[in-house]
Motif scaffolding. Structure first.
Motif, PDB file in Angstrom:
ATOM      1  N   PRO A   1       4.913   4.218   0.438  1.00 14.55           N
ATOM      2  CA  PRO A   1       3.574   3.833   0.874  1.00 14.55           C
ATOM      3  C   PRO A   1       3.633   2.609   1.780  1.00 14.55           C
ATOM      4  CG  PRO A   1       3.632   4.234  -1.498  1.00 14.55           C
ATOM      5  CD  PRO A   1       5.056   4.218  -1.029  1.00 14.55           C
ATOM      6  N   GLY A   2       2.854   2.636   2.853  1.00 12.26           N
ATOM      7  CA  GLY A   2       2.810   1.498   3.758  1.00 12.26           C
ATOM      8  C   GLY A   2       4.049   1.335   4.611  1.00 12.26           C
ATOM      9  N   HIS A   3       4.799   2.417   4.829  1.00 12.03           N
ATOM     10  CA  HIS A   3       6.057   2.252   5.575  1.00 12.03           C
ATOM     11  C   HIS A   3       5.836   1.823   7.026  1.00 12.03           C
ATOM     12  CE1 HIS A   3       5.216   6.692   5.963  1.00 12.03           C
ATOM     13  NE2 HIS A   3       5.454   6.427   7.223  1.00 12.03           N
TER      14      HIS A   3
ATOM     15  N   ASN B   1       4.099  18.402   6.458  1.00  7.72           N
ATOM     16  CA  ASN B   1       3.449  19.631   6.034  1.00  7.72           C
ATOM     17  C   ASN B   1       2.624  19.441   4.769  1.00  7.72           C
ATOM     18  OD1 ASN B   1       5.554  19.204   4.252  1.00  7.72           O
ATOM     19  ND2 ASN B   1       6.217  21.338   4.211  1.00  7.72           N
ATOM     20  N   ILE B   2       2.061  18.242   4.600  1.00  2.44           N
ATOM     21  CA  ILE B   2       1.309  17.955   3.386  1.00  2.44           C
ATOM     22  C   ILE B   2       0.081  18.853   3.258  1.00  2.44           C
ATOM     23  CG2 ILE B   2      -0.186  16.172   4.361  1.00  2.44           C
ATOM     24  CD1 ILE B   2       1.620  15.908   0.981  1.00  2.44           C
ATOM     25  N   ASP B   3      -0.339  19.470   4.382  1.00  4.33           N
ATOM     26  CA  ASP B   3      -1.477  20.385   4.357  1.00  4.33           C
ATOM     27  C   ASP B   3      -1.071  21.827   4.075  1.00  4.33           C
ATOM     28  OD1 ASP B   3      -0.102  20.560   6.758  1.00  4.33           O
ATOM     29  OD2 ASP B   3      -1.895  20.932   7.972  1.00  4.33           O
TER      30      ASP B   3
ATOM     31  N   MET C   1      -0.487   4.245  -3.813  1.00  5.75           N
ATOM     32  CA  MET C   1       0.899   4.393  -4.283  1.00  5.75           C
ATOM     33  C   MET C   1       0.920   5.327  -5.487  1.00  5.75           C
ATOM     34  SD  MET C   1       3.585   1.417  -5.323  1.00  5.75           S
ATOM     35  CE  MET C   1       5.251   1.803  -5.810  1.00  5.75           C
ATOM     36  N   PRO C   2       1.877   6.281  -5.544  1.00  6.55           N
ATOM     37  CA  PRO C   2       1.916   7.194  -6.669  1.00  6.55           C
ATOM     38  C   PRO C   2       2.033   6.449  -7.986  1.00  6.55           C
ATOM     39  CG  PRO C   2       3.404   7.919  -4.924  1.00  6.55           C
ATOM     40  CD  PRO C   2       2.943   6.549  -4.561  1.00  6.55           C
ATOM     41  N   ALA C   3       1.365   6.991  -9.013  1.00 10.53           N
ATOM     42  CA  ALA C   3       1.416   6.361 -10.321  1.00 10.53           C
ATOM     43  C   ALA C   3       2.761   6.579 -10.989  1.00 10.53           C
ATOM     44  CB  ALA C   3       0.299   6.916 -11.202  1.00 10.53           C
ATOM     45  N   THR C   4       3.483   7.599 -10.551  1.00 10.43           N
ATOM     46  CA  THR C   4       4.754   7.939 -11.166  1.00 10.43           C
ATOM     47  C   THR C   4       5.874   7.865 -10.148  1.00 10.43           C
ATOM     48  OG1 THR C   4       3.652   9.426 -12.716  1.00 10.43           O
ATOM     49  CG2 THR C   4       6.013   9.742 -12.408  1.00 10.43           C
ATOM     50  N   THR C   5       6.904   7.073 -10.450  1.00 10.38           N
ATOM     51  CA  THR C   5       8.094   7.079  -9.615  1.00 10.38           C
ATOM     52  C   THR C   5       8.942   8.269 -10.014  1.00 10.38           C
ATOM     53  OG1 THR C   5       8.069   4.667  -9.435  1.00 10.38           O
ATOM     54  CG2 THR C   5      10.146   5.797  -8.937  1.00 10.38           C
TER      55      THR C   5
ATOM     56  N   ARG D   1      -0.021  11.169  -1.518  1.00 11.72           N
ATOM     57  CA  ARG D   1      -1.319  11.220  -0.850  1.00 11.72           C
ATOM     58  C   ARG D   1      -1.225  12.013   0.446  1.00 11.72           C
ATOM     59  NH1 ARG D   1      -4.771   6.450  -1.528  1.00 11.72           N
ATOM     60  NH2 ARG D   1      -4.936   6.474   0.738  1.00 11.72           N
ATOM     61  N   GLU D   2      -2.357  12.496   0.901  1.00 11.28           N
ATOM     62  CA  GLU D   2      -2.383  13.285   2.126  1.00 11.28           C
ATOM     63  C   GLU D   2      -2.043  12.451   3.358  1.00 11.28           C
ATOM     64  OE1 GLU D   2      -5.413  16.481   2.450  1.00 11.28           O
ATOM     65  OE2 GLU D   2      -6.197  15.617   0.580  1.00 11.28           O
ATOM     66  N   ASP D   3      -2.139  11.134   3.250  1.00 10.21           N
ATOM     67  CA  ASP D   3      -1.782  10.272   4.385  1.00 10.21           C
ATOM     68  C   ASP D   3      -0.395   9.652   4.208  1.00 10.21           C
ATOM     69  OD1 ASP D   3      -2.289   8.511   2.325  1.00 10.21           O
ATOM     70  OD2 ASP D   3      -3.682   7.238   3.457  1.00 10.21           O
ATOM     71  N   SER D   4       0.456  10.284   3.392  1.00  8.19           N
ATOM     72  CA  SER D   4       1.797   9.733   3.181  1.00  8.19           C
ATOM     73  C   SER D   4       2.668   9.846   4.425  1.00  8.19           C
ATOM     74  CB  SER D   4       2.481  10.433   2.006  1.00  8.19           C
ATOM     75  OG  SER D   4       2.607  11.826   2.244  1.00  8.19           O
ATOM     76  N   VAL D   5       2.305  10.743   5.338  1.00  4.89           N
ATOM     77  CA  VAL D   5       2.936  10.847   6.651  1.00  4.89           C
ATOM     78  C   VAL D   5       1.840  10.790   7.697  1.00  4.89           C
ATOM     79  CG1 VAL D   5       4.212  12.378   8.219  1.00  4.89           C
ATOM     80  CG2 VAL D   5       4.933  12.147   5.844  1.00  4.89           C
ATOM     81  N   HIS D   6       2.075  10.034   8.756  1.00  3.74           N
ATOM     82  CA  HIS D   6       1.072   9.854   9.794  1.00  3.74           C
ATOM     83  C   HIS D   6       1.285  10.850  10.935  1.00  3.74           C
ATOM     84  CE1 HIS D   6      -0.179   6.166   7.781  1.00  3.74           C
ATOM     85  NE2 HIS D   6       1.103   5.865   7.663  1.00  3.74           N
ATOM     86  N   ALA D   7       0.299  10.923  11.801  1.00  2.00           N
ATOM     87  CA  ALA D   7       0.388  11.812  12.958  1.00  2.00           C
ATOM     88  C   ALA D   7       1.493  11.342  13.891  1.00  2.00           C
ATOM     89  CB  ALA D   7      -0.954  11.840  13.698  1.00  2.00           C
TER      90      ALA D   7
END
Length: 271
Positions: A119-121, A145-147, A1-5, A173-179
């Motif tokens: 996170p964890g949606h 498009n996180i990449d 989870m991001p440290a900053t909202t 995070r790079e996994d904030s969206v799944h395939a």
């Protein structure tokens, strides 16, 4: 989870309102007929409400509630709230999607470019689908498009020696969206008829440092929030990121092209 909202800036966000609204319209094009009449609709992560009104235009008799956790964004929704032309109702409420639990039944739950911040949606999907009426629909779109250089360069800069002590863990995070297949599989296993697809938009942005201007409204918000107490540092980071973006997205006489891939899903609950 991001440290900053992130603290959101509606004015900055709306500088590219047309590009941000188009995917929502295309998502709504694929939403099937709803079971309720008038329908009950929830818009998760409604932002300043400028796209939520599209729902009122398409479902004029519906009672629509937009939910968001940003006071700054919700403050801009007042101009849209109230009775709609078709006899429906449009209202807005504070909610944090990281722990939002529906308290009523909806015919449509929709989300536009918000779940990447939750996170964890995936774990929230069963509860949200339980809140749908039989034959109801859950539909969302997220940037996928996180990449892309837009994000990769920002992450690399934030992880550099100069910035890592202040910005580690701040960005998505790079996994904030799944395939796409992950969403299709999860929603299908939950008993839905599912349509998942991707679209890459060749967004033509105008103005100087247009890609930086785009990022200031969305992806860069966690950095700007983390450095808000040090304007000089924020200016230095912004300048360094700007220079990287100028190379990655060169300007042309007609503007700057920002390729932007988005993931869409429409899941209809079995009637």
């Amino acid at each position: 989870m991001p440290a900053t909202t992130p603290t959101w800036d509606p004015g900055q966000y709306l500088r590219h309102a047309e590009h941000r609204a188009r995917p929502f319209a295309e998502l709504l094009d694929r939403v099937p007929a709803l079971p309720g009449d008038p329908a009950r609709i929830a818009d998760l992560g409604c932002g300043p409400g400028n796209v939520t009104v599209q729902l009122a235009g398409r479902r004029p008799s519906a009672h629509i509630t937009g939910y968001d956790n940003s006071p700054q964004m919700l403050a801009r929704t007042d101009e849209y709230a109230g009775p709609t032309a078709g006899g429906g109702q449009l209202d807005f409420a504070h909610a944090d999607l990281t722990d939002w639990v529906p308290t009523e039944t909806y015919d449509l739950i929709v989300s536009n470019a918000a779940l990447q911040w939750v996170p964890g949606h995936l774990d929230a999907l069963p509860g949200w689908l339980d809140a749908l009426a039989p034959g109801g629909t859950f539909a969302f779109q997220v940037p996928n498009n996180i990449d892309a250089p837009l994000h990769a360069l920002m992450r690399e800069l934030a992880a550099s020696a100069r910035w890592k002590d202040r910005l580690t863990g701040v960005l998505r995070r790079e996994d904030s969206v799944h395939a796409p297949l992950v969403y299709l599989d999860r929603l299908a296993r939950l008993g839905c008829e599912v349509d998942v697809w991707e679209t890459t938009y060749m967004q033509l942005l105008r103005g100087d440092d247009a890609v930086l201007d785009w990022s200031k409204g969305t992806g860069m918000r966690p950095v700007l929030t983390a450095l808000a107490d040090d304007p000089e540092a924020a200016d230095v980071f912004t300048a360094e990121y700007r220079d990287l973006l100028r190379t990655a997205y060169p300007a042309a006489p007609y503007g700057t092209v920002l390729p932007f891939r988005r993931l869409f899903a429409v899941a209809r609950k079995t009637a």
